[in-house]
Design a protein around this motif. Structure first.
Motif, short mmCIF file in Angstrom:
data_model
loop_
_atom_site.label_atom_id
_atom_site.label_comp_id
_atom_site.label_asym_id
_atom_site.label_seq_id
_atom_site.Cartn_x
_atom_site.Cartn_y
_atom_site.Cartn_z
N PHE A 1 -18.24 -24.92 9.07
CA PHE A 1 -19.09 -24.69 10.24
C PHE A 1 -19.42 -26.02 10.93
O PHE A 1 -19.33 -26.15 12.15
CB PHE A 1 -20.37 -23.98 9.79
CG PHE A 1 -21.34 -23.68 10.90
CD1 PHE A 1 -21.21 -22.54 11.67
CD2 PHE A 1 -22.39 -24.55 11.16
CE1 PHE A 1 -22.11 -22.26 12.69
CE2 PHE A 1 -23.30 -24.28 12.18
CZ PHE A 1 -23.14 -23.12 12.94
N GLU A 2 -19.80 -27.02 10.13
CA GLU A 2 -20.22 -28.31 10.68
C GLU A 2 -19.09 -29.00 11.44
O GLU A 2 -19.32 -29.62 12.48
CB GLU A 2 -20.73 -29.21 9.56
CG GLU A 2 -22.05 -28.78 8.93
CD GLU A 2 -21.92 -27.54 8.06
OE1 GLU A 2 -22.94 -26.87 7.82
OE2 GLU A 2 -20.78 -27.23 7.61
N THR B 1 -29.26 -18.61 2.25
CA THR B 1 -28.89 -19.93 2.75
C THR B 1 -27.37 -20.04 2.83
O THR B 1 -26.68 -19.74 1.84
CB THR B 1 -29.45 -21.03 1.84
OG1 THR B 1 -30.87 -20.93 1.81
CG2 THR B 1 -29.05 -22.40 2.35
N GLY B 2 -26.86 -20.43 3.97
CA GLY B 2 -25.42 -20.53 4.17
C GLY B 2 -24.81 -19.35 4.87
O GLY B 2 -23.66 -19.41 5.31
N ASP B 3 -25.56 -18.24 5.00
CA ASP B 3 -25.04 -17.07 5.72
C ASP B 3 -24.77 -17.43 7.17
O ASP B 3 -25.54 -18.18 7.80
CB ASP B 3 -26.04 -15.92 5.66
CG ASP B 3 -26.01 -15.18 4.34
OD1 ASP B 3 -25.18 -15.54 3.49
OD2 ASP B 3 -26.84 -14.25 4.15
N ILE B 4 -23.68 -16.89 7.71
CA ILE B 4 -23.27 -17.18 9.08
C ILE B 4 -23.13 -15.89 9.86
O ILE B 4 -22.55 -14.91 9.38
CB ILE B 4 -21.95 -17.97 9.10
CG1 ILE B 4 -22.14 -19.33 8.41
CG2 ILE B 4 -21.44 -18.16 10.53
CD1 ILE B 4 -20.87 -20.13 8.25
N SER B 5 -23.67 -15.88 11.07
CA SER B 5 -23.63 -14.68 11.90
C SER B 5 -22.28 -14.52 12.58
O SER B 5 -21.48 -15.46 12.65
CB SER B 5 -24.71 -14.76 12.99
OG SER B 5 -24.32 -15.67 14.02
N LYS C 1 -25.94 -20.30 11.66
CA LYS C 1 -25.90 -20.46 10.20
C LYS C 1 -27.31 -20.69 9.68
O LYS C 1 -28.04 -21.52 10.21
CB LYS C 1 -25.00 -21.65 9.83
CG LYS C 1 -24.92 -21.90 8.32
CD LYS C 1 -23.99 -23.07 8.02
CE LYS C 1 -23.89 -23.33 6.52
NZ LYS C 1 -22.97 -24.45 6.21
N LEU C 2 -27.70 -19.95 8.64
CA LEU C 2 -29.02 -20.12 8.03
C LEU C 2 -28.99 -21.32 7.09
O LEU C 2 -28.20 -21.37 6.14
CB LEU C 2 -29.42 -18.86 7.25
CG LEU C 2 -30.76 -18.94 6.50
CD1 LEU C 2 -31.91 -19.15 7.47
CD2 LEU C 2 -30.98 -17.68 5.66
#
Length: 655
Positions: free
Chosen positions: A268-269, A311-315, A328-329
């Motif tokens: 993601f980053e 933590t780490g979940d992504i929509s 991203k949470l």
């Protein structure tokens, strides 16, 4: 702009208008006007940790800045800037805003803040019935409403709510509503207090608010959702330029491609760093400030952010009014401690009905602090004057001068007369909340509000005498605004309007304003080396971006994504260390998360920026140049004498 500048000035040099001259040594004089050691030390010590330039922490160097500051203020006053109407209006606005922080009763405020903190940690799920009744309703109407709500309390406790709503709710005089979950500050304070003091599964006693009488059925009390920290990748919609032959890729299409790469294993980053249009957050991996429920400007963004569980979940990609996002949470935060939330709670209390409790307490303190005398006959005198015309918005204040000149209240040497309250009443008749009812009750209530405002206004007008801290901060604002106007007149406007001077400065300093080497490029990012090899061959065959995407991407599976346009060396989408050496297709670069190929279509060598191309930076540099020249000019014709012995003593004492 002025607020921002004033803050900088405060950080830099202000807090210098209250030199306690009793017994203090003179540090320096300007044309015989002294500045004392305590004033300089207070400013120096306050700003010591805020100064980033290490040279300015040197007391001698800082003294030079302080003297320049004093010279600027002196010139501002000599130019009469402190008498300008715009300056005086701005200063009064600052003072009034600042005064609100000092118009408080600390004990009552602290009690309300702690209560609010306890409540904000919970959310109440409730339903209610409201019987509307005006605040100044007659005793008969008030009692009738109270009896009715007592009966409805029994029904709310026993009968089916949906059935009750169908039978009773009319949206005018009787309201039967499901309020869902709410927390502190979401309802009027008396209602909130009753709701939080009622146990889950029970129906409250009747509670009176400005709307009427309520009974509340509390169904559930749960912990608050707290706050979340999320990161996002955002793609903005960009309109097509009619003069550009290449069409801009739609934001929805682009973010779906990026989401495909995310599903294929890219981090993601990394994707945020290369593709997010929110460059402010992209440098931190897309991380945004902590967000609380109900505090986002985008309801959709908030819903998605709070829907992420781990933590780490992504929509999945979604659209807000700002563009398309992937979220991203990073972390969930429970409700903060009282100390962490104190400032936030205080701001909310000031906007809430709770502020009335603080005002009432402060009014009582003011009445004890000052010599106050009220006329006890005023209520009866005004009650007899209220007719139906008042509620029909036709009422006129009396014209009897003897009546209007009667003293309603005196606060020390300030006198408020009947005529002042009569003018207040004349305006209040247009208040939609006032309904025909008990006139005496209405007059008592309005008079109480009127006098409270007068007491608070008197206290505010004398705050400098009552509070030294307030007096010092007011002086900071006053001088900061004055210095802003001076800089606006002497530097900023001149730099913008002096086209000849700006051109001359640019010509003398051209070497500072140059383009780095640039190129017109197409940058392909692939998920696998096998795809990168295919893409490289297609690029070498001069295939278009769309042709390559059609061949390499497989439906929803995004194997290649492109970035195109004119970029400088070092652009975020280029491989690390990539240099523009020749036109054509590069080798495959293996980056951290993908494989990158660059097609260089045209190389633009380093070149001189025109004044127009570099204007923003040139204007900024020219302003700094003008200010340095001006600072030297300010000293001309002035007699500045520094007492070196006193300065040496200060340095020795404060090292």
């Amino acid at each position: 702009m002025k607020r921002f500048f004033t803050s900088l000035v405060s950080m830099f040099l202000l807090v210098c208008s209250f030199a306690q001259q009793n017994g203090q040594e003179v540090l320096f004089t300007i044309d015989g006007v002294p500045t004392y050691t305590d004033e300089f030390l207070r400013v120096y010590n306050k700003n010591l940790d805020l100064v980033q330039d290490e040279s300015q922490k040197d007391m001698k160097a800082y003294l030079e800045l302080f003297i320049t500051y004093k010279l600027k203020l002196r010139q501002a006053k000599e130019l009469g800037l402190n008498e300008k109407r715009s300056y005086l209006q701005e200063f009064e606005g600052y003072r009034k805003q600042l005064a609100q922080s000092y118009m408080t009763d600390p004990k009552v405020t602290d009690k309300l803040l702690r209560e609010a903190h306890q409540r904000i940690a919970k959310e109440v799920k409730a339903k209610h019935i409201l019987v509307k009744v005006p605040q100044n309703a007659s005793a008969q109407d008030t009692m009738a409403a109270f009896r009715k709500i007592k009966q409805l309390k029994k029904r709310l406790a026993k009968e089916d709510f949906d059935t009750l709503k169908k039978l009773l709710h009319d949206g005018k005089e009787l309201f039967v509503e499901d309020l869902g979950y709410f927390s502190a500050f979401n309802m009027v304070y008396p209602f909130e207090t009753m709701a939080y003091n009622t146990k889950a599964g029970e129906v409250s006693d009747p509670v009176r608010t400005s709307f009427g009488y309520h009974v509340i059925k509390v169904e559930d009390i749960r912990p608050s959702k707290g706050e979340v920290t999320v990161a996002h990748l955002m793609i903005r919609e960009r309109p097509n330029d009619p003069n550009d032959t290449v069409k801009v890729q739609p934001a929805q299409e682009r973010i779906k491609e990026i989401y495909g790469k995310l599903q294929q294993g890219e981090t993601f980053e990394s994707l945020v760093r290369r593709f997010s249009d929110d460059r402010n957050s992209a440098i931190n991996g897309g991380k945004l400030p902590r967000m609380g429920s109900g505090r986002s400007s985008s309801q959709k963004f908030e819903e998605v952010a709070f829907s992420l569980e781990k933590t780490g979940d992504i929509s999945q990609p979604f659209e807000s009014q700002y563009g398309w996002h992937i979220v991203k949470l990073l972390e969930k935060h429970p409700v903060g401690t009282f100390d962490d939330m104190k400032a936030e709670l205080e701001a909310k209390v000031k906007k809430d009905m709770r502020s009335r409790l603080i005002d009432q307490s402060l009014v009582e303190r003011i009445k004890d602090r000052y010599k106050v005398k009220e006329d006890p006959k005023a209520v009866n005198a005004f009650t007899t004057m209220i007719t139906d015309d008042f509620f029909e918005k036709k009422w006129k204040k009396p014209t009897d001068k003897d009546f209007l000149n009667k003293v309603l209240v005196s606060i020390e040497d300030k006198v408020i007369r009947y005529g002042d309250f009569a003018s207040f009443l004349e305006k209040q008749q247009y208040n939609q909340r006032l309904k025909k009812g008990d006139s005496e009750m209405m007059i008592r209530s309005l008079l109480k509000d009127f006098l409270a405002k007068e007491y608070l206004a008197y206290y505010e007008a004398n705050l400098e005498k009552e509070n030294q801290e307030f007096a010092a901060i007011v002086a900071e604002y006053r001088d900061g605004l004055l210095l802003f106007d001076l800089m606006q007149t002497e530097i900023w406007e001149k730099a913008k309007s002096d086209s000849i001077g700006l051109q001359g400065y640019y010509e003398k300093n051209k070497g500072k304003y140059r383009w780095k080497k640039r190129a017109d490029v197409e940058i392909a990012s692939c998920t696998k080396q096998s795809f990168a090899k295919k893409v490289r061959k297609l690029l070498a065959k001069q295939k278009s971006i769309q042709q390559i995407k059609d061949e390499i991407n497989e439906g929803a599976l995004i194997n290649v994504i492109f970035t195109s346009g004119t970029v400088e060396e070092g652009h975020q989408a280029l491989p690390n260390g990539f240099k523009f050496t020749e036109e054509g297709v590069s080798r495959i670069y293996e980056e951290k998360d993908d494989f990158v190929i660059v097609r260089v279509k045209d190389i633009l060598p380093e070149s001189q920026k025109s004044l127009q191309e570099a204007k923003g930076r040139v204007v900024n540099d020219y302003q700094q140049y003008l200010e340095s020249q001006w600072a030297e000019k300010l000293r001309q014709g002035r007699t500045i004498v520094v007492d070196e012995k006193v300065l040496s003593k200060l340095i020795a004492t404060n090292n």
